[in-house]
Design an enzyme around this catalytic site. Structure first.
Site, PDB file in Angstrom:
ATOM      1  N   GLY A  34      -8.122   7.026  -1.624  1.00  0.00           N
ATOM      2  CA  GLY A  34      -8.995   6.725  -2.962  1.00  0.00           C
ATOM      3  C   GLY A  34      -8.702   5.242  -3.573  1.00  0.00           C
ATOM      4  O   GLY A  34      -9.426   5.024  -4.768  1.00  0.00           O
ATOM      5  N   VAL A  38     -17.422  11.413   3.354  1.00  0.00           N
ATOM      6  CA  VAL A  38     -18.488  11.355   2.279  1.00  0.00           C
ATOM      7  C   VAL A  38     -19.758  11.000   2.931  1.00  0.00           C
ATOM      8  O   VAL A  38     -20.664  11.349   2.808  1.00  0.00           O
ATOM      9  CB  VAL A  38     -18.373  10.645   1.022  1.00  0.00           C
ATOM     10  CG1 VAL A  38     -19.253  10.427   0.251  1.00  0.00           C
ATOM     11  CG2 VAL A  38     -17.183  11.053   0.281  1.00  0.00           C
ATOM     12  N   GLU A  61      -6.588   2.940   8.824  1.00  0.00           N
ATOM     13  CA  GLU A  61      -6.022   4.540   8.740  1.00  0.00           C
ATOM     14  C   GLU A  61      -6.969   5.449   9.395  1.00  0.00           C
ATOM     15  O   GLU A  61      -8.251   5.100   9.682  1.00  0.00           O
ATOM     16  CB  GLU A  61      -5.987   4.764   7.361  1.00  0.00           C
ATOM     17  CG  GLU A  61      -7.492   4.822   6.459  1.00  0.00           C
ATOM     18  CD  GLU A  61      -7.199   5.563   5.289  1.00  0.00           C
ATOM     19  OE1 GLU A  61      -6.059   6.400   4.914  1.00  0.00           O
ATOM     20  OE2 GLU A  61      -8.117   5.304   4.372  1.00  0.00           O
ATOM     21  N   LYS A 111       0.791  -1.031   0.172  1.00  0.00           N
ATOM     22  CA  LYS A 111       0.252  -0.015   0.042  1.00  0.00           C
ATOM     23  C   LYS A 111       0.774   1.138   0.075  1.00  0.00           C
ATOM     24  O   LYS A 111       2.064   1.267   0.863  1.00  0.00           O
ATOM     25  CB  LYS A 111      -1.066  -0.142   1.181  1.00  0.00           C
ATOM     26  CG  LYS A 111      -1.990  -1.045   1.126  1.00  0.00           C
ATOM     27  CD  LYS A 111      -2.354  -1.178   2.538  1.00  0.00           C
ATOM     28  CE  LYS A 111      -3.685  -0.392   2.733  1.00  0.00           C
ATOM     29  NZ  LYS A 111      -4.548  -0.785   3.845  1.00  0.00           N
ATOM     30  N   LYS A 163      -0.594  -7.771   5.936  1.00  0.00           N
ATOM     31  CA  LYS A 163      -1.392  -9.196   5.634  1.00  0.00           C
ATOM     32  C   LYS A 163      -2.718  -8.875   4.975  1.00  0.00           C
ATOM     33  O   LYS A 163      -3.280  -7.811   4.998  1.00  0.00           O
ATOM     34  CB  LYS A 163      -1.817  -9.814   6.951  1.00  0.00           C
ATOM     35  CG  LYS A 163      -2.404 -10.906   6.889  1.00  0.00           C
ATOM     36  CD  LYS A 163      -1.625 -12.102   6.648  1.00  0.00           C
ATOM     37  CE  LYS A 163      -2.443 -13.398   6.210  1.00  0.00           C
ATOM     38  NZ  LYS A 163      -1.775 -14.456   5.717  1.00  0.00           N
ATOM     39  N   ARG A 167     -24.216   5.845  -3.027  1.00  0.00           N
ATOM     40  CA  ARG A 167     -23.462   6.754  -3.743  1.00  0.00           C
ATOM     41  C   ARG A 167     -24.025   6.652  -5.443  1.00  0.00           C
ATOM     42  O   ARG A 167     -23.699   5.621  -5.619  1.00  0.00           O
ATOM     43  CB  ARG A 167     -21.953   6.727  -3.677  1.00  0.00           C
ATOM     44  CG  ARG A 167     -21.448   6.904  -2.271  1.00  0.00           C
ATOM     45  CD  ARG A 167     -19.922   6.931  -2.451  1.00  0.00           C
ATOM     46  NE  ARG A 167     -19.489   7.038  -0.928  1.00  0.00           N
ATOM     47  CZ  ARG A 167     -18.069   7.220  -0.838  1.00  0.00           C
ATOM     48  NH1 ARG A 167     -17.328   7.721  -1.651  1.00  0.00           N
ATOM     49  NH2 ARG A 167     -17.640   7.142   0.386  1.00  0.00           N
ATOM     50  N   ARG A 210     -10.951  14.484   8.459  1.00  0.00           N
ATOM     51  CA  ARG A 210     -11.637  15.263   7.765  1.00  0.00           C
ATOM     52  C   ARG A 210     -13.090  14.947   7.854  1.00  0.00           C
ATOM     53  O   ARG A 210     -13.353  13.702   8.423  1.00  0.00           O
ATOM     54  CB  ARG A 210     -11.460  15.342   6.281  1.00  0.00           C
ATOM     55  CG  ARG A 210     -11.174  14.031   5.902  1.00  0.00           C
ATOM     56  CD  ARG A 210     -11.185  14.019   4.376  1.00  0.00           C
ATOM     57  NE  ARG A 210     -10.925  12.836   3.808  1.00  0.00           N
ATOM     58  CZ  ARG A 210     -11.503  11.715   3.402  1.00  0.00           C
ATOM     59  NH1 ARG A 210     -12.798  11.757   3.837  1.00  0.00           N
ATOM     60  NH2 ARG A 210     -10.962  10.803   3.041  1.00  0.00           N
TER      61      ARG A 210
HETATM   62  P1  ADP Z   1      -7.582   4.357   0.861  1.00  0.00           P
HETATM   63  O1  ADP Z   1      -7.071   5.333   1.779  1.00  0.00           O
HETATM   64  O2  ADP Z   1      -7.084   4.400  -0.617  1.00  0.00           O
HETATM   65  O3  ADP Z   1      -9.274   4.294   0.630  1.00  0.00           O
HETATM   66  P2  ADP Z   1      -7.697   2.021   2.562  1.00  0.00           P
HETATM   67  O4  ADP Z   1      -6.281   1.695   3.393  1.00  0.00           O
HETATM   68  O5  ADP Z   1      -8.669   2.709   3.415  1.00  0.00           O
HETATM   69  O6  ADP Z   1      -7.217   2.953   1.431  1.00  0.00           O
HETATM   70  O7  ADP Z   1      -8.238   0.780   1.957  1.00  0.00           O
HETATM   71  C1  ADP Z   1      -9.335   0.659   1.373  1.00  0.00           C
HETATM   72  C2  ADP Z   1     -10.148  -0.634   1.189  1.00  0.00           C
HETATM   73  O8  ADP Z   1      -8.812  -1.587   0.622  1.00  0.00           O
HETATM   74  C3  ADP Z   1     -10.577  -1.257   2.415  1.00  0.00           C
HETATM   75  O9  ADP Z   1     -11.612  -0.979   2.731  1.00  0.00           O
HETATM   76  C4  ADP Z   1     -10.400  -2.805   2.242  1.00  0.00           C
HETATM   77  O10 ADP Z   1     -11.479  -2.960   1.371  1.00  0.00           O
HETATM   78  C5  ADP Z   1      -9.145  -2.840   1.287  1.00  0.00           C
HETATM   79  N1  ADP Z   1      -7.918  -3.191   2.154  1.00  0.00           N
HETATM   80  C6  ADP Z   1      -6.993  -2.462   2.755  1.00  0.00           C
HETATM   81  N2  ADP Z   1      -6.164  -3.255   3.186  1.00  0.00           N
HETATM   82  C7  ADP Z   1      -6.581  -4.433   3.307  1.00  0.00           C
HETATM   83  C8  ADP Z   1      -6.007  -5.572   4.031  1.00  0.00           C
HETATM   84  N3  ADP Z   1      -4.821  -5.637   4.630  1.00  0.00           N
HETATM   85  N4  ADP Z   1      -6.643  -6.711   3.764  1.00  0.00           N
HETATM   86  C9  ADP Z   1      -7.938  -6.670   2.882  1.00  0.00           C
HETATM   87  N5  ADP Z   1      -8.513  -5.661   2.289  1.00  0.00           N
HETATM   88  C10 ADP Z   1      -7.696  -4.510   2.533  1.00  0.00           C
END
Ligand code: ADP
Length: 476
Positions: free
Chosen positions: A184, A315, A308, A178, A221, A358, A312
């Site tokens: 987004g 939505v 995370e 990531k 993971k 949405r 802010r």
């Molecule tokens: P962003 O900030 O780009 O929205 P996030 O970290 O909030 O990214 O993750 C967005 C989505 O990605 C999560 O709601 C989930 O569906 C998927 N996701 C993120 N990390 C994991 C993980 N470790 N395992 C499974 N799905 C994940």
């Protein structure tokens, strides 16, 4: 016999409205969220300044604000992200504070510092908090120190493919790479085995570089069928931090939320209590104030992990507003003006059920954007329906920004009633001239898995596959 209805003259005199927290604020955003903030200001007696790009000259947020300032050509980088222009607009109009909405400058610590240097109040937390939580790898380190449960993963940034291979081996495949600066749903890659790791690691880095100007990535993971549960937080400058309950955001497509609801059908009262208490602890660990959201992934065993924090308004904040009766935007304004939270934790009660769909200007089957002119428009109303939108008949959806047309929100005494109201709202929604995701939402509302509440973040993928296989299922 005394009448049950009070006669004219017997009503107590209306109390004087509260002193508005600001006289005039500028909204550094567009679309429905700009309008949402303007509407809150109208109710509070605050003057509003809209900023707009040349593509938004006729937009509703511009028409409904008290003053408006054009801040540049259509591309966001030249208008809504143009800090000198936004600040100049605030100075010229004498706005005391800036509400950033979501996206654009809302999580930009540099912007917050510029506001402060210019004597303008930023309606949100300070730059230090945004920096700490905006960088996801750093946020995880902060949360670890605060004792918040984390997904097993790398300790901070992964610098090389070799390091990535070692960490992936330790935590076990599948893993997810990531972007530390991510948002987004971009800059993420799921890796199933060591063979695919080098390529996917490098693409995640280059995507992160081009999307966020920062190629730092970390690894965790990858949970196979988790639920995305997030907790709304509000804090003030006096150290009070409370939660407003959770939102269920597992109906996603390409890691982007499509449907959100509150409460989540997946939480027992005990689990809800634990996850919300953890979110409060996480927010307290960084001295959080104003509105924020702590996002978690919940696995099938009921274990949850910090993902995370968004510093802010989200939505999907309306679903929380409907079940708690708290106006999050108004509270943001009061907090920014230095007032104490207007409620305590024990005052927050989740009542009923709210669901938000949405409605995006997209081909509902292919999810490709469909900007264009809306030739006919009718929004549903009636009991329990709220529509947050800045659309109107003949509005043109510019290709430069996100594709959201409206947020359709249904509230009911319970989940069954909220779903029934959402179905009825979708059936009476008319948007012509562009394709939207409304037909897809309508199908989801009838799906047994959605109705039973048995779904994970993977659910949409399977649902879309089923629709592809079954031509009658084509939502078009
Ligand atoms: P962003 O900030 O780009 O929205 P996030 O970290 O909030 O990214 O993750 C967005 C989505 O990605 C999560 O709601 C989930 O569906 C998927 N996701 C993120 N990390 C994991 C993980 N470790 N395992 C499974 N799905 C994940």
């Amino acid at each position: 016999m005394a009448s049950a209805i009070k006669r004219k003259g017997s009503q107590p005199a209306p109390t004087a409205p509260d002193e508005p927290p600001f006289k005039k604020i500028l909204i550094a955003n567009r679309g429905e969220i700009a309008l949402r903030v303007i509407l809150a200001c109208k109710e509070m007696g605050i003057q509003t300044v809209a900023v707009y790009s040349e593509a938004d000259r006729n937009a509703l947020h511009v028409r409904f604000a008290d003053e408006e300032v054009c801040i540049g050509p259509p591309p966001s980088s030249k208008s809504y992200l143009n800090i000198p222009q936004v600040i100049a607009a605030a100075e010229v109009t004498g706005a005391e504070a800036i509400h950033p909405g979501y996206g654009f400058l809302s999580e930009n610590p540099h912007f917050v510092e510029v506001c402060q240097a210019c004597g303008i109040t930023f309606i949100g937390p300070n730059a230090e908090i945004i920096r700490k939580m905006g960088n996801k790898a750093q946020a995880k380190a902060t949360m670890l120190a605060a004792g918040v449960p984390l997904m097993p993963g790398s300790e901070g940034i992964i610098e090389t493919v070799e390091e990535a291979l070692v960490v992936a081996e330790q935590i076990g495949y599948p893993v997810i790479v990531k972007a530390s600066a991510g948002g987004g749903g971009r800059g993420m890659r799921i890796v199933n085995n060591p063979e695919e790791l080098p390529d996917l690691y490098n693409t995640a880095r280059s995507e992160a570089k081009s999307a966020f100007g920062d190629d730092a990535v970390y690894m965790e993971k990858y949970l196979l069928e988790p639920r995305h549960i997030e907790v709304q937080i509000m804090g003030d400058l006096f150290g009070n931090v409370v939660h407003l309950g959770e939102r269920e955001c597992s109906i996603q497509r390409r890691h982007q939320k499509l449907i959100e609801e509150s409460p989540s059908a997946a939480l027992t009262p005990e689990l809800r209590q634990r996850i919300c208490a953890t979110a409060v602890k996480a927010a307290q660990a960084v001295g959080y104030y104003n509105a924020g959201t702590i996002e978690f992934l919940l696995d099938k065993r009921g274990d949850f992990f910090f993902m995370e924090m968004n510093t802010r308004v989200q939505v999907e904040h309306p679903v929380t507003e409907l079940v708690t009766g708290i106006d999050i935007v108004k509270e943001q304004l009061r907090i920014a003006a230095g007032q104490k939270l207007s409620f305590r934790q024990e005052d927050v009660i989740q009542k009923g059920h709210a669901i938000e769909c949405r409605i995006n200007a997209e081909d509902p089957f292919k999810f490709t954007p469909c900007p264009g002119r809306i030739s006919a428009l009718h929004f549903p109303g009636g009991p329990g329906i709220r529509v947050d939108t800045a659309m109107h008949q003949d509005a043109v959806i510019p290709p430069h920004y996100d594709s959201m047309v409206a947020k359709l929100i249904a509230f009911g005494a319970n989940r069954t009633e909220a779903i029934a109201r959402m179905r009825r709202a979708l059936d009476t929604l008319v948007i012509e001239g562009i394709k939207t995701t409304a037909p897809l939402h309508r199908r989801i509302m009838d799906h047994p898995d959605f109705i039973s509440g048995a779904f994970s973040t993977k659910w949409m993928e399977t649902f879309m596959e089923d629709l592809k296989r079954d031509p009658a299922g084509d939502p078009r």
